[in-house]
Motif scaffolding. Structure first.
Motif, PDB file in Angstrom:
ATOM      1  N   ASP A  69     -34.747 -15.124 -10.171  1.00 28.83           N
ATOM      2  CA  ASP A  69     -34.848 -16.467  -9.586  1.00 28.83           C
ATOM      3  C   ASP A  69     -34.247 -16.496  -8.183  1.00 28.83           C
ATOM      4  O   ASP A  69     -34.823 -17.086  -7.253  1.00 28.83           O
ATOM      5  CB  ASP A  69     -34.147 -17.493 -10.477  1.00 28.83           C
ATOM      6  CG  ASP A  69     -34.964 -17.844 -11.715  1.00 28.83           C
ATOM      7  OD1 ASP A  69     -36.191 -17.626 -11.685  1.00 28.83           O
ATOM      8  OD2 ASP A  69     -34.376 -18.329 -12.701  1.00 28.83           O
ATOM      9  N   ARG A  70     -33.099 -15.877  -8.032  1.00 25.07           N
ATOM     10  CA  ARG A  70     -32.452 -15.838  -6.708  1.00 25.07           C
ATOM     11  C   ARG A  70     -33.304 -15.051  -5.719  1.00 25.07           C
ATOM     12  O   ARG A  70     -33.429 -15.423  -4.549  1.00 25.07           O
ATOM     13  CB  ARG A  70     -31.056 -15.213  -6.829  1.00 25.07           C
ATOM     14  CG  ARG A  70     -30.048 -16.096  -7.557  1.00 25.07           C
ATOM     15  CD  ARG A  70     -28.698 -15.441  -7.660  1.00 25.07           C
ATOM     16  NE  ARG A  70     -28.116 -15.219  -6.325  1.00 25.07           N
ATOM     17  CZ  ARG A  70     -26.933 -14.635  -6.134  1.00 25.07           C
ATOM     18  NH1 ARG A  70     -26.222 -14.208  -7.172  1.00 25.07           N
ATOM     19  NH2 ARG A  70     -26.467 -14.477  -4.918  1.00 25.07           N
ATOM     20  N   TYR A  71     -33.892 -13.947  -6.187  1.00 23.69           N
ATOM     21  CA  TYR A  71     -34.767 -13.156  -5.314  1.00 23.69           C
ATOM     22  C   TYR A  71     -35.981 -13.983  -4.885  1.00 23.69           C
ATOM     23  O   TYR A  71     -36.390 -13.951  -3.717  1.00 23.69           O
ATOM     24  CB  TYR A  71     -35.221 -11.895  -6.047  1.00 23.69           C
ATOM     25  CG  TYR A  71     -36.261 -11.109  -5.286  1.00 23.69           C
ATOM     26  CD1 TYR A  71     -35.898 -10.250  -4.250  1.00 23.69           C
ATOM     27  CD2 TYR A  71     -37.621 -11.241  -5.592  1.00 23.69           C
ATOM     28  CE1 TYR A  71     -36.849  -9.542  -3.542  1.00 23.69           C
ATOM     29  CE2 TYR A  71     -38.581 -10.535  -4.891  1.00 23.69           C
ATOM     30  CZ  TYR A  71     -38.191  -9.687  -3.859  1.00 23.69           C
ATOM     31  OH  TYR A  71     -39.147  -8.995  -3.152  1.00 23.69           O
ATOM     32  N   GLN A  72     -36.551 -14.717  -5.846  1.00 18.75           N
ATOM     33  CA  GLN A  72     -37.737 -15.527  -5.536  1.00 18.75           C
ATOM     34  C   GLN A  72     -37.421 -16.599  -4.505  1.00 18.75           C
ATOM     35  O   GLN A  72     -38.194 -16.825  -3.564  1.00 18.75           O
ATOM     36  CB  GLN A  72     -38.262 -16.165  -6.828  1.00 18.75           C
ATOM     37  CG  GLN A  72     -39.571 -16.913  -6.666  1.00 18.75           C
ATOM     38  CD  GLN A  72     -40.162 -17.325  -8.000  1.00 18.75           C
ATOM     39  OE1 GLN A  72     -41.255 -16.903  -8.353  1.00 18.75           O
ATOM     40  NE2 GLN A  72     -39.445 -18.143  -8.747  1.00 18.75           N
ATOM     41  N   ARG A  73     -36.252 -17.242  -4.640  1.00 17.64           N
ATOM     42  CA  ARG A  73     -35.867 -18.286  -3.680  1.00 17.64           C
ATOM     43  C   ARG A  73     -35.532 -17.696  -2.314  1.00 17.64           C
ATOM     44  O   ARG A  73     -35.895 -18.247  -1.274  1.00 17.64           O
ATOM     45  CB  ARG A  73     -34.664 -19.073  -4.219  1.00 17.64           C
ATOM     46  CG  ARG A  73     -34.985 -19.965  -5.415  1.00 17.64           C
ATOM     47  CD  ARG A  73     -33.859 -20.942  -5.674  1.00 17.64           C
ATOM     48  NE  ARG A  73     -32.597 -20.261  -5.950  1.00 17.64           N
ATOM     49  CZ  ARG A  73     -32.181 -19.914  -7.168  1.00 17.64           C
ATOM     50  NH1 ARG A  73     -32.948 -20.194  -8.227  1.00 17.64           N
ATOM     51  NH2 ARG A  73     -31.030 -19.307  -7.343  1.00 17.64           N
ATOM     52  N   ALA A  74     -34.823 -16.560  -2.318  1.00 16.27           N
ATOM     53  CA  ALA A  74     -34.378 -15.976  -1.051  1.00 16.27           C
ATOM     54  C   ALA A  74     -35.528 -15.340  -0.276  1.00 16.27           C
ATOM     55  O   ALA A  74     -35.579 -15.409   0.959  1.00 16.27           O
ATOM     56  CB  ALA A  74     -33.290 -14.932  -1.311  1.00 16.27           C
ATOM     57  N   GLY A  76     -38.882 -15.996  -0.822  1.00 17.71           N
ATOM     58  CA  GLY A  76     -40.060 -16.845  -0.702  1.00 17.71           C
ATOM     59  C   GLY A  76     -41.266 -16.293  -1.427  1.00 17.71           C
ATOM     60  O   GLY A  76     -42.361 -16.846  -1.322  1.00 17.71           O
ATOM     61  N   LYS A  77     -41.098 -15.199  -2.162  1.00 17.14           N
ATOM     62  CA  LYS A  77     -42.196 -14.589  -2.908  1.00 17.14           C
ATOM     63  C   LYS A  77     -42.267 -15.197  -4.305  1.00 17.14           C
ATOM     64  O   LYS A  77     -41.248 -15.466  -4.926  1.00 17.14           O
ATOM     65  CB  LYS A  77     -42.014 -13.078  -3.001  1.00 17.14           C
ATOM     66  CG  LYS A  77     -42.049 -12.359  -1.661  1.00 17.14           C
ATOM     67  CD  LYS A  77     -41.850 -10.864  -1.839  1.00 17.14           C
ATOM     68  CE  LYS A  77     -41.879 -10.139  -0.503  1.00 17.14           C
ATOM     69  NZ  LYS A  77     -41.674  -8.672  -0.663  1.00 17.14           N
ATOM     70  N   THR A  78     -43.476 -15.410  -4.776  1.00 15.32           N
ATOM     71  CA  THR A  78     -43.678 -15.992  -6.102  1.00 15.32           C
ATOM     72  C   THR A  78     -43.851 -14.875  -7.129  1.00 15.32           C
ATOM     73  O   THR A  78     -44.820 -14.112  -7.070  1.00 15.32           O
ATOM     74  CB  THR A  78     -44.920 -16.908  -6.121  1.00 15.32           C
ATOM     75  OG1 THR A  78     -44.746 -17.950  -5.146  1.00 15.32           O
ATOM     76  CG2 THR A  78     -45.117 -17.524  -7.497  1.00 15.32           C
ATOM     77  N   LEU A  79     -42.895 -14.784  -8.024  1.00 13.27           N
ATOM     78  CA  LEU A  79     -42.969 -13.748  -9.060  1.00 13.27           C
ATOM     79  C   LEU A  79     -43.789 -14.214 -10.257  1.00 13.27           C
ATOM     80  O   LEU A  79     -44.385 -13.396 -10.955  1.00 13.27           O
ATOM     81  CB  LEU A  79     -41.563 -13.358  -9.517  1.00 13.27           C
ATOM     82  CG  LEU A  79     -40.653 -12.779  -8.420  1.00 13.27           C
ATOM     83  CD1 LEU A  79     -39.291 -12.444  -9.003  1.00 13.27           C
ATOM     84  CD2 LEU A  79     -41.281 -11.543  -7.805  1.00 13.27           C
ATOM     85  N   TRP A  80     -43.777 -15.494 -10.539  1.00  9.42           N
ATOM     86  CA  TRP A  80     -44.605 -16.037 -11.602  1.00  9.42           C
ATOM     87  C   TRP A  80     -45.029 -17.443 -11.217  1.00  9.42           C
ATOM     88  O   TRP A  80     -44.306 -18.186 -10.578  1.00  9.42           O
ATOM     89  CB  TRP A  80     -43.886 -16.054 -12.950  1.00  9.42           C
ATOM     90  CG  TRP A  80     -42.471 -16.545 -12.883  1.00  9.42           C
ATOM     91  CD1 TRP A  80     -42.045 -17.822 -12.739  1.00  9.42           C
ATOM     92  CD2 TRP A  80     -41.296 -15.735 -12.944  1.00  9.42           C
ATOM     93  NE1 TRP A  80     -40.682 -17.882 -12.703  1.00  9.42           N
ATOM     94  CE2 TRP A  80     -40.187 -16.614 -12.837  1.00  9.42           C
ATOM     95  CE3 TRP A  80     -41.065 -14.358 -13.096  1.00  9.42           C
ATOM     96  CZ2 TRP A  80     -38.871 -16.155 -12.861  1.00  9.42           C
ATOM     97  CZ3 TRP A  80     -39.758 -13.923 -13.122  1.00  9.42           C
ATOM     98  CH2 TRP A  80     -38.687 -14.811 -13.012  1.00  9.42           C
ATOM     99  N   ASP A  81     -46.252 -17.801 -11.625  1.00  2.00           N
ATOM    100  CA  ASP A  81     -46.815 -19.089 -11.234  1.00  2.00           C
ATOM    101  C   ASP A  81     -46.511 -20.146 -12.290  1.00  2.00           C
ATOM    102  O   ASP A  81     -45.798 -19.901 -13.268  1.00  2.00           O
ATOM    103  CB  ASP A  81     -48.325 -18.981 -11.013  1.00  2.00           C
ATOM    104  CG  ASP A  81     -49.030 -18.378 -12.218  1.00  2.00           C
ATOM    105  OD1 ASP A  81     -48.446 -18.416 -13.320  1.00  2.00           O
ATOM    106  OD2 ASP A  81     -50.161 -17.883 -12.072  1.00  2.00           O
TER     107      ASP A  81
END
Length: 200
Positions: A69-74, A76-81
Motif C-alpha cells: 500500500d505504501r509503495y502504491q501511494r508513493a 503512484g503505480k496501481t498494483l490492483w484495481d
C-alpha cells in the motif's frame, strides 16, 4: 592479494548454480534483517528460486499488505484495481459470515454459551425447539412413507402369489378338467378382478 572480480552471468552448471543461490539467498535475507533492526527500516523481501520455492522476509513492525500500500501511494503505480479491491472485501465478508456461523453452530451444540445473556439464551432455546419440531415432523413423514411403501409391496406380493397359484391350477386342470383353456383363463381373470375389488 584481493579476490578476483567475478563476472556476473548465468552459472551453467546446475549444481554450482544451486549452491551459489543458496549462499546468496541466505546472505541477502541476513542483510534485510540487519537493515531492519539497525536502521529501523520497514522492508519486505520476496525471493523465488528457479524451482518456484518462495523465501521471504518482512519487517516485524509491518505487513506485506502495508508495504505494498505504501509503495502504491508513493510510486503512484496501481498494483490492483477496484475489481480486486471488491474481491478482497467480498472475501473478508464471507470470512466474517463463516466465523459467525461457526459461533452459532457451537451455541446450538451447547458450547461457549457462558457469555450469552438471558435474551440470547431464550432465542437459542426457541431455535432449538423449532429445529427439534421440524426434525420430528420429517421423521414422521418418512415413517408414513415407509409404512405406505411396505403396504404396497405386501399387496403386490399377494397378487403375485395368487397369480402363481392360478397358473399352477390352470396347468393342472389342463390335464384333468374338460374345460377348454379359454374357459380357464376367464375364471382366472375373474379371480384377479375380485381380488383387486377387495383391496380397493
Amino acid at each position: 592479494m584481493g579476490r578476483g572480480k567475478i563476472e556476473i552471468k548465468r552459472i551453467e552448471n546446475s549444481s554450482n548454480r544451486q549452491v551459489t543461490y543458496s549462499k546468496r539467498k541466505n546472505g541477502i535475507l541476513k542483510k534485510a534483517r540487519e537493515i531492519s533492526v539497525l536502521c529501523d527500516a520497514q522492508l519486505s523481501l520476496i525471493i523465488f528460486g528457479a524451482s518456484g520455492k518462495m523465501h521471504e522476509y518482512i519487517s516485524p513492525s509491518t505487513t506485506l499488505i502495508d508495504i505494498l500500500d505504501r509503495y502504491q501511494r508513493a510510486s503512484g503505480k496501481t498494483l490492483w484495481d477496484a475489481k480486486h479491491e471488491n474481491l478482497s472485501n467480498e472475501i473478508d465478508r464471507v470470512k466474517k459470515e463463516n466465523d459467525s456461523m461457526q459461533i452459532e453452530l457451537r451455541h446450538l451444540k451447547g458450547e461457549d454459551i457462558t457469555s450469552l445473556n438471558y435474551k440470547e439464551l431464550m432465542a437459542l432455546e426457541d431455535a432449538l425447539e423449532n429445529g427439534l419440531k421440524c426434525v420430528q415432523e420429517k421423521k414422521m413423514e418418512v415413517h408414513r412413507m415407509l409404512k405406505r411403501n411396505g403396504k404396497i409391496l405386501e399387496e403386490k406380493n399377494k397378487e403375485l402369489t395368487f397369480l402363481l397359484e392360478i397358473s399352477y391350477m390352470m396347468n393342472h386342470q389342463m390335464k384333468l378338467s374338460p374345460f377348454s383353456f379359454q374357459q380357464q383363463q376367464h375364471l382366472a381373470l375373474e379371480g384377479v378382478g375380485n381380488m383387486h375389488g377387495q383391496w380397493i
